[in-house]
Design an enzyme around this catalytic site. Structure first.
Site, PDB file in Angstrom:
ATOM      1  N   SER A 292       0.843  -1.199   0.000  1.00 21.91           N
ATOM      2  CA  SER A 292       0.000   0.000   0.000  1.00 21.91           C
ATOM      3  C   SER A 292       0.872   1.240   0.000  1.00 21.91           C
ATOM      4  O   SER A 292       1.990   1.222   0.556  1.00 21.91           O
ATOM      5  CB  SER A 292      -0.883   0.002   1.259  1.00 21.91           C
ATOM      6  OG  SER A 292      -1.518   1.257   1.413  1.00 21.91           O
TER       7      SER A 292
ATOM      8  N   TYR B 118      -2.241  -1.069  10.368  1.00 25.07           N
ATOM      9  CA  TYR B 118      -2.445  -1.571   8.992  1.00 25.07           C
ATOM     10  C   TYR B 118      -1.277  -1.132   8.106  1.00 25.07           C
ATOM     11  O   TYR B 118      -0.693  -1.950   7.373  1.00 25.07           O
ATOM     12  CB  TYR B 118      -3.773  -1.035   8.458  1.00 25.07           C
ATOM     13  CG  TYR B 118      -3.953  -1.195   6.964  1.00 25.07           C
ATOM     14  CD1 TYR B 118      -4.289  -2.427   6.398  1.00 25.07           C
ATOM     15  CD2 TYR B 118      -3.774  -0.100   6.102  1.00 25.07           C
ATOM     16  CE1 TYR B 118      -4.444  -2.566   5.019  1.00 25.07           C
ATOM     17  CE2 TYR B 118      -3.927  -0.235   4.734  1.00 25.07           C
ATOM     18  CZ  TYR B 118      -4.258  -1.461   4.198  1.00 25.07           C
ATOM     19  OH  TYR B 118      -4.398  -1.602   2.837  1.00 25.07           O
TER      20      TYR B 118
HETATM   21  N1  LIG Z   1      -8.457  -0.015  -2.166  1.00 23.15           N
HETATM   22  C1  LIG Z   1      -7.358   0.667  -1.857  1.00 23.15           C
HETATM   23  O1  LIG Z   1      -7.326   1.908  -1.936  1.00 23.15           O
HETATM   24  C2  LIG Z   1      -6.111  -0.053  -1.400  1.00 23.15           C
HETATM   25  C3  LIG Z   1      -4.955   0.712  -1.226  1.00 23.15           C
HETATM   26  C4  LIG Z   1      -3.792   0.083  -0.837  1.00 23.15           C
HETATM   27  C5  LIG Z   1      -3.783  -1.276  -0.616  1.00 23.15           C
HETATM   28  N2  LIG Z   1      -4.927  -2.005  -0.755  1.00 23.15           N
HETATM   29  C6  LIG Z   1      -4.847  -3.437  -0.525  1.00 23.15           C
HETATM   30  O2  LIG Z   1      -5.284  -4.109  -1.692  1.00 23.15           O
HETATM   31  C7  LIG Z   1      -5.786  -5.408  -1.344  1.00 23.15           C
HETATM   32  C8  LIG Z   1      -7.148  -5.591  -1.984  1.00 23.15           C
HETATM   33  O3  LIG Z   1      -7.998  -4.580  -1.485  1.00 23.15           O
HETATM   34  P1  LIG Z   1      -9.326  -4.103  -2.226  1.00 23.15           P
HETATM   35  O4  LIG Z   1      -9.272  -2.639  -2.304  1.00 23.15           O
HETATM   36  O5  LIG Z   1      -9.579  -4.902  -3.445  1.00 23.15           O
HETATM   37  O6  LIG Z   1     -10.358  -4.440  -1.062  1.00 23.15           O
HETATM   38  P2  LIG Z   1     -11.646  -5.343  -0.937  1.00 23.15           P
HETATM   39  O7  LIG Z   1     -12.544  -5.087  -2.099  1.00 23.15           O
HETATM   40  O8  LIG Z   1     -12.144  -5.089   0.431  1.00 23.15           O
HETATM   41  O9  LIG Z   1     -11.085  -6.863  -1.045  1.00 23.15           O
HETATM   42  C9  LIG Z   1     -10.379  -7.451  -0.004  1.00 23.15           C
HETATM   43  C10 LIG Z   1     -10.334  -8.946  -0.203  1.00 23.15           C
HETATM   44  O10 LIG Z   1      -9.671  -9.531   0.950  1.00 23.15           O
HETATM   45  C11 LIG Z   1     -10.544 -10.534   1.517  1.00 23.15           C
HETATM   46  N3  LIG Z   1     -10.479 -10.669   2.972  1.00 23.15           N
HETATM   47  C12 LIG Z   1     -10.787  -9.725   3.897  1.00 23.15           C
HETATM   48  N4  LIG Z   1     -10.754 -10.270   5.135  1.00 23.15           N
HETATM   49  C13 LIG Z   1     -10.402 -11.582   4.975  1.00 23.15           C
HETATM   50  C14 LIG Z   1     -10.206 -12.672   5.872  1.00 23.15           C
HETATM   51  N5  LIG Z   1     -10.372 -12.543   7.192  1.00 23.15           N
HETATM   52  N6  LIG Z   1      -9.856 -13.878   5.358  1.00 23.15           N
HETATM   53  C15 LIG Z   1      -9.697 -14.043   4.024  1.00 23.15           C
HETATM   54  N7  LIG Z   1      -9.883 -13.046   3.126  1.00 23.15           N
HETATM   55  C16 LIG Z   1     -10.235 -11.834   3.595  1.00 23.15           C
HETATM   56  C17 LIG Z   1     -11.932 -10.040   1.147  1.00 23.15           C
HETATM   57  O11 LIG Z   1     -12.871 -11.083   1.280  1.00 23.15           O
HETATM   58  P3  LIG Z   1     -14.221 -10.951   2.214  1.00 23.15           P
HETATM   59  O12 LIG Z   1     -15.346 -11.034   1.250  1.00 23.15           O
HETATM   60  O13 LIG Z   1     -14.138 -12.146   3.116  1.00 23.15           O
HETATM   61  O14 LIG Z   1     -14.160  -9.664   2.968  1.00 23.15           O
HETATM   62  C18 LIG Z   1     -11.721  -9.557  -0.279  1.00 23.15           C
HETATM   63  O15 LIG Z   1     -11.769 -10.635  -1.192  1.00 23.15           O
HETATM   64  C19 LIG Z   1      -5.791  -5.459   0.184  1.00 23.15           C
HETATM   65  O16 LIG Z   1      -4.632  -6.139   0.617  1.00 23.15           O
HETATM   66  C20 LIG Z   1      -5.713  -3.995   0.588  1.00 23.15           C
HETATM   67  O17 LIG Z   1      -5.111  -3.836   1.845  1.00 23.15           O
HETATM   68  C21 LIG Z   1      -6.101  -1.425  -1.154  1.00 23.15           C
END
Ligand SMILES: NC(=O)c1ccc[n+]([C@@H]2O[C@H](COP(=O)([O-])OP(=O)(O)OC[C@H]3O[C@@H](n4cnc5c(N)ncnc54)[C@H](OP(=O)(O)O)[C@@H]3O)[C@@H](O)[C@H]2O)c1
Length: 256
Positions: free
Chosen positions: A147, A161
């Site tokens: 991130s 985080y």
């Molecule tokens: N969006 C941003 O701006 C951003 C920025 C920097 C980094 N990131 C990182 O990018 C990655 C993807 O994020 P995203 O934005 O696509 O978010 P998202 O739409 O919330 O997706 C997160 C994924 O992680 C899974 N997850 C969450 N809790 C879990 C658990 N306890 N066990 C197994 N799986 C779990 C979720 O499944 P569930 O259906 O179970 O929740 C979902 O499939 C993450 O690592 C996040 O930290 C995102």
């Protein structure tokens, strides 16, 4: 759009592929001919998107659900990989979330453990579990999601985080050196502010608009903006001499 045969015959595992960045990355791997095991998060929620239903019907996509916070959550991924693939060419460690915004003085032990276990420990455990399969591939790649907050520290309430993402970034650099003799490259994609469910949970519309104004490209990112970075770093043809690096995908939000 990459060549439709870029990952023809490759076995790819994407965690956190139930939606957002992981789902779009899995979709683009499928478009390029890969066989993909999608870890769809903790449990199924609603019908599969059409492209995924079609790929599942063709046995090119497979889905496993497991909660990384419960005993056996990582083991479920390993079991499924072993039953599907003779080896793994690409591992995308992407599952994770902020969990919540917790002011430093009010953070409970349980909140701390949850954030660390999900965003940090699970990456170490999935990687360790799949290393024998990755070593069996002719040349493998690991791409970990970190991130922008790994470098900036994030906004208030997200310090733990952000620190877990910095851990994964440094862990990836160490692994890159350690695994190079096995022909395994390790890199990271570092998203900026990406409009997925993540921010609808943790950031107000006002906060997102204020952030947008600070971004040189003047817009928030999308999962579609991020996915090609994973394919680039996973492809030996495109990035075979790149390992131990972090690719920032943030519209210029952080330039240093
Ligand atoms: N969006 C941003 O701006 C951003 C920025 C920097 C980094 N990131 C990182 O990018 C990655 C993807 O994020 P995203 O934005 O696509 O978010 P998202 O739409 O919330 O997706 C997160 C994924 O992680 C899974 N997850 C969450 N809790 C879990 C658990 N306890 N066990 C197994 N799986 C779990 C979720 O499944 P569930 O259906 O179970 O929740 C979902 O499939 C993450 O690592 C996040 O930290 C995102």
């Amino acid at each position: 759009m990459f060549h439709p045969a870029l990952f023809k015959g490759a076995n790819v595992v994407v965690t956190g592929a139930g939606r957002g960045i992981g789902l779009e990355t899995a979709r683009q791997f499928l478009d390029c001919g890969a066989h993909v095991l999608l870890h769809g998060g903790r449990a199924a929620s609603g019908p599969l998107p059409d492209f995924l239903e079609a790929a599942v019907a063709e046995a090119r996509a497979h889905i496993v659900y497991s909660d990384f916070l419960v005993e056996g959550g990582i083991g479920a991924i390993l079991q499924r990989v072993d039953s599907l693939f003779p080896h793994v060419d690409v591992l995308i460690n992407n599952a994770g979330t902020m969990v919540g915004r917790f002011p430093a003085a009010e953070l409970t032990d349980e909140q701390y453990e949850t954030i660390v276990r999900l965003n940090q420990t699970s990456v170490v455990e999935v990687t360790r579990a799949l290393l024998p399969s990755l070593r069996r591939a002719p040349s493998a790649a690991i791409v970990n999601t970190v991130s922008i907050s790994a470098l900036t520290g994030g906004s208030p309430g997200s310090a733990i985080y952000s620190a877990t993402k910095a851990f994964v970034s440094t862990y990836s650099k160490g692994l890159a050196r350690e695994l190079a003799p096995d022909g395994i490259r390790v890199n990271c994609v570092s998203p900026g502010t990406i409009t997925t469910d993540f921010h609808s949970r943790y950031s107000s519309a006002e906060k997102l608009e204020a952030t947008r104004k600070t971004i040189p490209l003047q817009r928030l990112g999308t999962a579609e903006d991020c996915a090609p970075a994973y394919l680039f770093l996973a492809s030996k043809a495109l990035s075979g001499y790149i390992t131990g690096q972090v690719l920032e995908v943030n519209g210029g939000q952080l330039i240093c």
